[in-house]
Scaffold this active site. Structure first.
Site, short mmCIF file in Angstrom:
data_model
loop_
_atom_site.label_atom_id
_atom_site.label_comp_id
_atom_site.label_asym_id
_atom_site.label_seq_id
_atom_site.Cartn_x
_atom_site.Cartn_y
_atom_site.Cartn_z
N ASP A 1 0.82 -1.30 -0.04
CA ASP A 1 -0.05 0.00 0.00
C ASP A 1 0.76 1.37 0.09
O ASP A 1 0.22 2.37 -0.29
CB ASP A 1 -0.81 0.12 1.48
CG ASP A 1 -2.18 -0.60 1.07
OD1 ASP A 1 -2.65 -0.62 -0.07
OD2 ASP A 1 -2.90 -0.95 2.17
O1 IFM Z 1 -1.48 -5.09 1.83
C1 IFM Z 1 -1.61 -4.20 2.76
C2 IFM Z 1 -2.91 -4.29 3.37
O2 IFM Z 1 -3.99 -4.43 2.50
C3 IFM Z 1 -3.09 -3.49 4.20
N1 IFM Z 1 -2.00 -3.37 5.37
C4 IFM Z 1 -0.67 -3.21 4.89
C5 IFM Z 1 -0.45 -4.27 3.82
C6 IFM Z 1 0.70 -4.04 3.07
O3 IFM Z 1 1.03 -2.75 2.66
#
Ligand code: IFM
Length: 805
Positions: free
Chosen positions: A493
């Site tokens: 993200d």
């Molecule tokens: O993949 C994401 C998830 O959707 C939300 N928490 C952080 C993860 C890695 O960035």
């Protein structure tokens, strides 16, 4: 320092001074929340943002009262003792303290001044009430002249954020009123003024209440210079019994249980729940005043968990591995499925976050065998927020089904979709089909997310077509190198690049999804489609290997201007784990290249605490790379150990046959093994956390954000499906272990499509992978490529024995 130990299916905390609060979940998001190891309770109904019940402020010190407790006031030998059987908030000496973290319940045992209390906290299945079942015994050598039990709760405004943002409006709206008379059974009804008859909280017990307090100022006394540790109101025999039309609402119920002779026991059941109207719910409230109903409700919870956990039982000889796989890991998977990322000790449930398409698709993958109906329901919801072009909304509220594109709207100059969300659908549905054999699901028609002016969906399609559109979206949204466009972000993200950037992770994910689709169509007998999707995977494989191989590993992204990120050419963020693990998982890397990429991970990214997501960390904030650089190096996605990505490396290692390495990685993260170094790790030793600070950070080894993380689903999949190698396929149960060479015998009981497989894996030669011989109910069966597929037997059970060699 040791804080507890594992015992049966419980973790027993024996020292309340854990480095941070350790929690347990009770109930579900429909009604429930968590209880911490000193009795603090955060409860909500439906959504912690809009219907929060108790006021639990995580950020306040651990010693503070948090939402709920019980006080005991006893007179022994003419002296009065006041304390909490939960330890907080009175923080007194004790002879015995235990918090038994169980499956769907926590049990608190305290021995102090010859009084033993045992309190079981849980939410009966499907009910909107939290029970505190309090058993008290005189284990001392003196008569207890009088014993008072005073359960206390502090309420939040139902609008959780308002509670924190307006200290006039909130108290002006809070009301509390007794229904019934002091001296009798009594229910304290609490709610916001506008919620009378809509959502009323009730606090009651199965014993006469001699008086009550509903206002915090009155309960703490001395204009709140009385404290939670020693409320001034407890200096008096009785509370004021005033109804309240404003203020900080609490509930405190005075119960005089009378004298308790030596060896005598007593029991009192306390309820905190929510109904539309208390007055018209008395029958319901009466139900859990009965001891037998409470006993039965707890037994039902135990039954549920026994059944859920019986899907897979393993004995490898490694006690820590077995305890994790047989109880704690699948429990965490189920809790994560239920709560998504709504509410934990770290994810505070204030915003309108909803359920993540990416997150929940992955959560589903680990619980299908134990909870197929729930898995299907959630998949249907996820599919219904897919857009007609094949991409997907990012998040949705499961009650309203209103979806959003998450943070992707935050920056005007960046794409407003996530490049990976829709591809997770394919992986999750494929897993669902393989596990359940429910191929009719593919024919189910589900609308796409777009609506007309009246709010009606404009188009619907079968599940199968939804999946095909997902693949087409990525196929048709590629960049300069022919790799998939990143969108606002992919799984990571926090790397948010300018429009035009490409993601190698999505390329791998696309190849894997294409192979899954090819396999599915082949099973369905449509060879043309199967070949088509196989060619998608092969073309992407070629592109990735041509454009993204950096010499010793794969590049992670290409920026909008075509420059690589996650390359030896970069100063920071030279190598990213996911570009390597997914290369192998997807079949994009094979042969020596797969091994080289994984070796680079081991050499450059592994630490004793787990594998880092990338290295070296970015050392200053750089808006061009995005959120990743908001953390200092070694934290979270910026070169921290992001646990979710570790099992992908384990899976990749099993694919290349390195069972010892996969096990090493597994053991590094196994929270049960962290029990020995818990002052560094700090979070619960019975669940995975989301992140651990890496060796680039001064606090290396410190874990945070426990419970609700995709880590649990993937660790469970990695261990059961790839290390033990028992995984569902369209044609039956695959047995393809890749274990540490030191394991000589494993037995596994696995439920699959309604049948029980009793599997023995023998490893006399001390190898990791490759089945040499196999028998099914005593008859030899054919081995293909070192593994076997056991079709669903006609009998209820079958016995499989494989020998590695
Ligand atoms: O993949 C994401 C998830 O959707 C939300 N928490 C952080 C993860 C890695 O960035």
């Amino acid at each position: 320092m040791e804080y507890g130990h594992f015992e049966g299916r419980e973790y027993v905390i024996t020292n309340p001074h854990t480095p941070v609060k350790w929690i347990n979940y009770i109930g579900t998001i429909d009604f429930g929340g968590y209880v911490d190891h000193t009795g603090g309770m955060l409860l909500c109904k439906g959504d912690p943002a809009v219907n929060r019940i108790t006021k639990y402020i995580t950020q306040m010190p651990a010693s503070d009262f948090k939402g709920s407790t019980v006080y005991i006031r006893a007179n022994i030998d003419g002296k009065t003792v006041i304390y909490s059987p939960y330890y907080v908030p009175t923080l007194h000496e004790y002879d015995l303290y235990e918090c038994r973290v169980g499956l769907g319940y926590s049990r608190f045992i305290m021995e102090y001044k010859g009084i033993r209390t045992e309190i079981t906290v849980f939410v009966p299945d499907g009910e909107s009430v939290a029970i505190q079942d309090i058993k008290i015994k005189n284990i001392g050598n003196k008569r207890i002249e009088s014993l008072d039990v005073i359960p206390v709760v502090e309420y939040s405004h139902f609008d959780a954020l308002k509670q924190l943002t307006n200290a006039d409006w909130v108290p002006q709206t809070m009301t509390s009123k007794a229904i019934g008379k002091p001296g009798d059974l009594l229910v304290l009804r609490q709610c916001a003024f506008m919620m009378v008859g809509v959502a009323e909280n009730f606090f009651t017990s199965n014993r006469p209440v001699s008086s009550y307090e509903a206002d915090r100022k009155l309960f703490l006394g001395k204009n709140e210079y009385g404290t939670w540790a020693m409320p001034a109101s407890l200096e008096k025999d009785e509370f004021s019994s005033q109804d309240i039309l404003r203020g900080d609402n609490v509930g405190a119920l005075m119960h005089h249980l009378g004298a308790l002779e030596k060896g005598a026991e007593d029991r009192i059941i306390v309820q905190l729940g929510q109904v539309e109207s208390v007055e018209s719910s008395m029958a319901l409230i009466d139900r859990f005043r009965k001891e037998e109903e409470v006993d039965k409700a707890l037994a039902d919870i135990e039954k549920f968990w026994e059944d859920f956990l019986s899907v897979c039982h393993v004995e490898t000889g490694d006690e820590d591995f077995d305890t994790l796989i047989n109880t704690h890991n699948p429990r965490q998977c189920f809790i994560t499925l239920n709560w998504s990322r709504y509410l934990s000790y770290y994810q505070l449930g204030y915003g309108a976050r909803g359920i993540g398409v990416r997150d929940s698709s992955q959560d589903v993958m680990a619980v299908i065998a134990g909870a197929p109906d729930r898995a299907r329901r959630l998949l249907e919801m996820i599919i219904s927020v897919q857009c007609r072009d094949g991409s997907s909304m990012h998040q949705f509220n499961p009650k309203t089904m209103i979806a959003s594109n998450g943070d992707a709207h935050e920056m005007d100059d960046r794409p407003d979709y996530y490049g990976d969300d829709h591809l997770w659908l394919i992986l999750a549905v494929s897993q669902y089909l393989k596990e359940t054999g429910d191929y009719d699901f593919l024919k189910k028609e589900i609308p796409f997310y777009e609506k007309d002016k009246q709010g009606n969906p404009v188009e619907k399609a079968t599940v199968l077509e939804h999946l095909e559109r997902a693949l087409e979206f990525t196929k048709t949204h590629t960049g300069k190198h022919g790799l998939p466009l990143l969108g606002f972000a992919d799984w990571n993200d926090t790397v948010n690049l300018r429009t035009g950037a490409e993601s190698v992770f999505i390329a791998h994910q696309f190849s894997l999804a294409s192979r899954e689709m090819a396999e599915l169509f082949s099973y369905l007998g449509d060879n043309e489609k199967s070949q088509k999707y196989l060619s998608y995977a092969e073309e992407m494989k070629e592109t990735v290997n041509r454009e993204a191989w950096d010499g010793k590993w794969y590049v992670r992204y290409f920026d909008y201007d075509g420059s690589p990120i996650g390359s030896n050419k970069n100063d920071k963020g030279k190598i990213y784990t996911n570009a390597q693990s997914w290369a192998v998982m997807s079949g994009n890397a094979d042969g020596q290249r797969a091994k080289t990429a994984l070796e680079s991970v081991y050499e450059l990214l592994n630490t004793p605490y787990g594998i880092k997501l990338s290295m070296p960390g970015y050392d200053h904030y750089d808006p061009n790379i995005g959120g990743v650089s908001t953390y200092p190096p070694g934290a979270k996605e910026n070169g921290g150990i992001f646990l979710h990505a570790n099992p992908w490396v384990m899976i990749a290692e099993t694919i290349v046959g390195n069972g010892d390495r996969a096990y090493q990685y597994h053991s590094q993260l196994n929270p049960i093994k962290k029990n020995n170094d818990i002052d560094t790790y700090e979070v619960e030793p019975y669940v995975f956390c989301q992140n651990i600070l890496s060796n680039e950070h001064p606090n290396a080894g410190l874990g945070r954000n426990s419970w609700l993380s995709g880590t649990s689903s993937w660790m469970y999949q990695a261990a059961t499906q790839y290390m033990l190698g028992i995984r569902p396929s369209h044609y039956g149960l695959v047995i393809d272990p890749c274990i540490p060479s030191s394991w000589d015998k494993i037995s596994i009981k696995r439920r699959f499509r309604g049948k029980v497989y009793n599997i023995i894996i023998k490893n006399p030669a001390g190898v990791s992978k490759g089945i040499k011989s196999c028998t099914l109910d005593g008859k030899g069966i054919e081995i293909g490529d070192g593994k076997v597929i056991i079709p669903v037997p006609s009998s209820a059970e079958c016995n499989v024995e494989v020998v590695l060699g």
